[in-house]
Design an enzyme around this catalytic site. Structure first.
Site, PDB file in Angstrom:
ATOM      1  CD1 TRP A 198      41.005  39.456  32.938  1.00 43.69           C
ATOM      2  CD2 TRP A 198      39.653  37.680  33.172  1.00 43.69           C
ATOM      3  NE1 TRP A 198      41.778  38.366  33.226  1.00 43.69           N
ATOM      4  CE2 TRP A 198      40.991  37.262  33.367  1.00 43.69           C
ATOM      5  CE3 TRP A 198      38.626  36.737  33.276  1.00 43.69           C
ATOM      6  CZ2 TRP A 198      41.331  35.943  33.664  1.00 43.69           C
ATOM      7  CZ3 TRP A 198      38.965  35.418  33.571  1.00 43.69           C
ATOM      8  CH2 TRP A 198      40.300  35.031  33.759  1.00 43.69           C
ATOM      9  CG  ASP A 199      33.369  44.397  33.979  1.00 48.12           C
ATOM     10  OD1 ASP A 199      32.286  43.816  34.159  1.00 48.12           O
ATOM     11  OD2 ASP A 199      33.435  45.613  33.699  1.00 48.12           O
ATOM     12  CE1 TYR A 200      37.225  41.057  28.840  1.00 50.12           C
ATOM     13  CE2 TYR A 200      38.055  38.813  29.013  1.00 50.12           C
ATOM     14  CZ  TYR A 200      38.244  40.133  28.654  1.00 50.12           C
ATOM     15  OH  TYR A 200      39.439  40.531  28.094  1.00 50.12           O
TER      16      TYR A 200
ATOM     17  CE  LYS B 162      31.438  44.009  29.204  1.00 46.37           C
ATOM     18  NZ  LYS B 162      31.776  44.513  30.568  1.00 46.37           N
TER      19      LYS B 162
END
Length: 803
Positions: free
Chosen positions: A483-485, A511
């Site tokens: 999730w691009d966290y 995030k």
């Protein structure tokens, strides 16, 4: 005639609602829109026939709408408004003489009307109007009640300074003096000190006098966003203050020194960093400072005794003399280190550092940013430590080769495509550890080829030994991140007074909204962390991790439901409900898919690089959570070179994921009229007690003045990008909201105390210092953010209390 025209308009509106209502109901959504469409259509038919029963039918439409809205969202003004406003406005129009005078039969043939009715609504019986008028009055009362109710607010007061035993107080004072290493009025590192607290012990500005702040001076750097720049050309710098000088950088890597009293320029250094459209980010968050020593002065002939370190956009690390701005020729190669050295698959514009390095007594430690989601053939995310005087490589830590920390040989390469650290690290020199907020391994949304080391270190806090770079501990905030966290915020270090005594702590904002409070010696949680089961609906052959960590202290938003969809009218809200029902969504950590996945919180993050501020005396945090949903959609790739998602975007091909089976479309979850599909608030300020994990107060923050077509200062609560700063005076400051203001808040209650209009977007973290006259000064940078669309600028603005 007005009744017939109104009936025609209602007929069109009803048909539109009917089409969307059938669609939504077929997807398993609310039946209200279909029922409302039926009410519109019946009312329209009666109006066209000029029948007075139209008002009775429409009264039923209004009351059903009101009851449905209250059932879904309660007394939440900004959620009620789009559900009821169009319906109520139409109802008010139906009561006007232009409509009513042509409805039904003349009043003279029916029961006598009142004198008032005969005067203002001639020819119509007031009894036909009464039901609609009554429900509109009820709607007005509900609207008035909702104006004074905010179901999203949390009211409370943060505690005052924590009571300590005499022994603990002495120990805390000694440690604070050793760690901060700078006087009260100084700001020597990005977060003021290596602890990254963004807290100043200055107390001249208080809740009682902050409203008197006025501009002391303004400086314009002259470095503006221009042609040939990447979209995300931004100004995110937090200046340093050392003695009588401010040090800052600009998006195009200029380094500037200013007089701290009047803002006049003392020197500037231009590293001649060339433009490169391949850069995803054109920014600089700050420079770093080393105070020097007698040995350093002797080694460099009294030149560069005190040094400013600057990472450039073309992958160099510069050392400059703090006094003159000249290059420190004894450092590296004539004052510069080439960060592309030993990097596999290096391409200009694909690797550089946007964040200031960590500087200790002996080392300068730096990571780098790798363009997101362009290719699987990336360079390394290695973190390197150099001798602060000579620039000689002391150790290197490569997340995909973590045991080999001895300096790499000249003819060798680091491991390609390893997780990187693009944000700001923290350091505790007494414990001998540096704390790295680690990013993910690209591509973010596809993890089939990740190895065991990536699985361990990506999206984690990693503590390294300062002496040799070896891993002391790891705490992973997301398992198998899809999730691009990234851990995008600098960890904040603080000693917490717990029942068992003072505990050295680390607070890591994420995030996804968790604030992990860990023992910074061991990495073990201080506040509870549990593993929660999450969605497993992955795009095969990828496999999602079955659980994810969740902190007891969290500002994670509630999961989205259809009722949370929003718009200015019933129609754009209906479009958002249909989109919501079409997307994959099973709460936080729903994996990406070819169908399209709703990601909430989005990869913009509840917290991003601005982080939080912590008060070591009160042991509380001032936070600025943001809430925007994103949509992630995997696009099957035909080959490794065709453009699938970036055809109209200049640059390297962001989100193409060359080498992976899928490109990815990433976008905010927006309505057809380009407003967020989720209801506000989209941005808050919140105060948390770090010892108990309680969120004590929370309030909406920011207006849509600079986001809406008309400059209306409605306080819906908007996202921010850029962190807060707290002071011992009990005041917090922030400027990063998407409207152009710097604001001050009471730390105890979260009440907004003051604001001032900025000439551009303020997407940076403020700082505060004491000048030579003993005055406390607040500094704000207003330069805008390219990808957020805020106004560009180049202003450094200083505020102070009047004489």
């Amino acid at each position: 005639m007005a009744a017939v025209l109104t009936g025609g308009i209602l007929l069109l509106l009803g048909m539109g609602l009917a089409i969307g209502g059938v669609w939504l109901a077929a997807l398993g959504g609310s039946w209200f829109y279909l029922l409302a469409a039926l009410g519109f259509l019946v009312t329209a038919g009666l109006l066209i026939k000029r029948h007075g029963a139209a008002l009775w039918v429409y009264a039923v439409v209004v009351i059903i709408t009101l009851l449905w809205a209250l059932w879904e969202v309660g007394l939440d003004w900004w959620a009620l408004l789009p559900r009821c406003s169009l319906v109520v406005l139409i109802g008010l129009w139906l009561l006007t003489p232009w409509v009513t005078r042509s409805l039904g039969t003349p009043a003279t043939s029916r029961a006598p009307a009142s004198a008032a009715t005969s005067r203002f609504w001639p020819g119509f019986d007031s009894r036909s109007m009464a039901p609609l008028a009554a429900v509109l009055v009820v709607s007005a009362v509900v609207a008035l009640a909702s104006l004074f109710t905010d179901p999203h607010a949390v009211q409370g007061q943060l505690p005052d300074a924590v009571a300590r035993s005499a022994h603990e107080a002495d120990a805390h004072g000694d440690e604070a003096q050793q760690v901060e290493g700078s006087a009260d009025g100084e700001w020597h590192a990005y977060g003021r000190t290596g602890f990254g607290q963004r807290y100043s012990p200055l107390d001249e500005i208080t809740p009682d006098n902050v409203g008197e702040l006025e501009v002391l001076w303004t400086f314009n750097t002259g470095d503006m966003r221009g042609p040939g720049d990447p979209i995300e050309t931004t100004y995110q710098v937090t200046p340093l203050k050392v003695d009588d000088t401010l040090y800052l950088c600009t998006p195009h890597s200029l380094v500037i020194a200013l007089d701290a009293d009047d803002g006049s320029e003392r020197w500037r250094f231009d590293p001649q960093s060339p433009q490169d459209i391949n850069r995803q980010h054109q920014t600089c968050r700050g420079v770093s400072y080393h105070p020097g020593s007698d040995e350093s002065a002797d080694a460099d002939e009294m030149h560069c005794a005190r040094r400013i370190f600057m990472p450039t956009a073309d992958a160099r690390l510069l050392a400059l003399d703090a006094e003159s701005g000249r290059a420190c020729v004894g450092f590296g190669d004539d004052g510069a280190i080439d960060l592309s050295a030993n990097m596999p698959n290096y391409r200009p514009g694909f690797y550089y550092s946007t964040s200031p390095p960590v500087v200790t007594q002996e080392l300068v430690i730096i990571g780098g940013a790798i363009n997101d989601n362009v290719t699987t053939d990336n360079t390394s995310g290695v973190i390197r430590a150099y001798d602060v005087q000579s620039g000689e490589l002391v150790w290197n830590w490569d997340p995909r080769n973590p045991e080999a920390t001895d300096p790499i040989a000249d003819d060798e390469f680091y491991v390609a495509n390893s997780p990187n650290m693009w944000s700001i690290a923290s350091v505790d020199e007494d414990l001998g550890m540096v704390y790295l907020p680690m990013g993910n391994q690209p591509p973010d949304q596809w993890g089939v080829e990740r190895d065991e080391f990536t699985g361990r270190f990506a999206s984690s806090i990693v503590a390294l030994n300062l002496a040799d770079g070896r891993v002391e501990w790891v705490f992973q905030t997301v398992h198998h991140d899809l999730w691009d966290y990234d851990v995008s915020s600098q960890p904040s270090l603080i000693d917490l007074s717990m029942p068992e005594g003072d505990v050295p702590a680390l607070v890591a904002p994420t995030k996804q909204g968790d604030l992990f409070v860990l023992n910074r010696e061991t990495g073990e949680p201080i506040l509870p962390v549990v593993e929660e089961e999450v969605s497993q609906a992955t795009q095969l052959p990828d496999v999602a991790h079955p659980t994810q960590p969740a902190s007891a202290l969290s500002l994670e938003p509630a999961p989205l439901q259809e009722a949370a969809m929003w718009g200015l009218t019933l129609f754009d809200q209906l479009a958002c409900r249909i989109a919501f029902r079409q997307l994959n969504y099973e709460g936080r950590y729903t994996p990406p898919s070819t169908n399209g996945t709703l990601v909430y919180p989005g990869n913009f993050g509840v917290f991003n690089w601005g982080g939080i501020a912590v008060d070591p005396e009160r042991q509380v945090a001032f936070t600025t959570p943001g809430y925007l949903a994103f949509v992630s959609r995997l696009i099957p790739r035909d080959d490794d070179y065709s453009l699938h998602v970036s055809m109209d975007s200049p640059g390297p091909g962001i989100n193409e994921n060359f080498g992976a089976p899928y490109a990815v479309e990433l976008m905010p979850f927006m309505s057809p009229i380009d407003l967020p599909c989720q209801q506000p608030p989209w941005g808050m300020v919140a105060g948390a007690d770090l010892r108990t994990g309680e969120v004590v107060w929370q309030h909406r923050n920011g207006t849509v003045r600079d986001l809406a077509p008309l400059p209306l200062p409605f306080k819906l609560g908007v996202p921010d990008l850029g962190g807060p700063v707290m002071t011992a005076g009990g005041v917090a400051f922030m400027s990063g909201t998407l409207d152009y203001y710097v604001r001050a808040y009471d730390v105890t209650t979260g009440e907004q105390l003051w604001e001032d209009r900025l000439p551009a977007g303020g997407q940076a973290t403020p700082m505060t210092y004491r000048n030579s006259q003993g005055k406390q000064v607040l500094v704000v940078v207003a330069g805008g953010h390219g990808s957020l669309g805020t106004k560009a600028g180049d202003a450094i603005i200083a505020y102070a209390l009047p004489e």
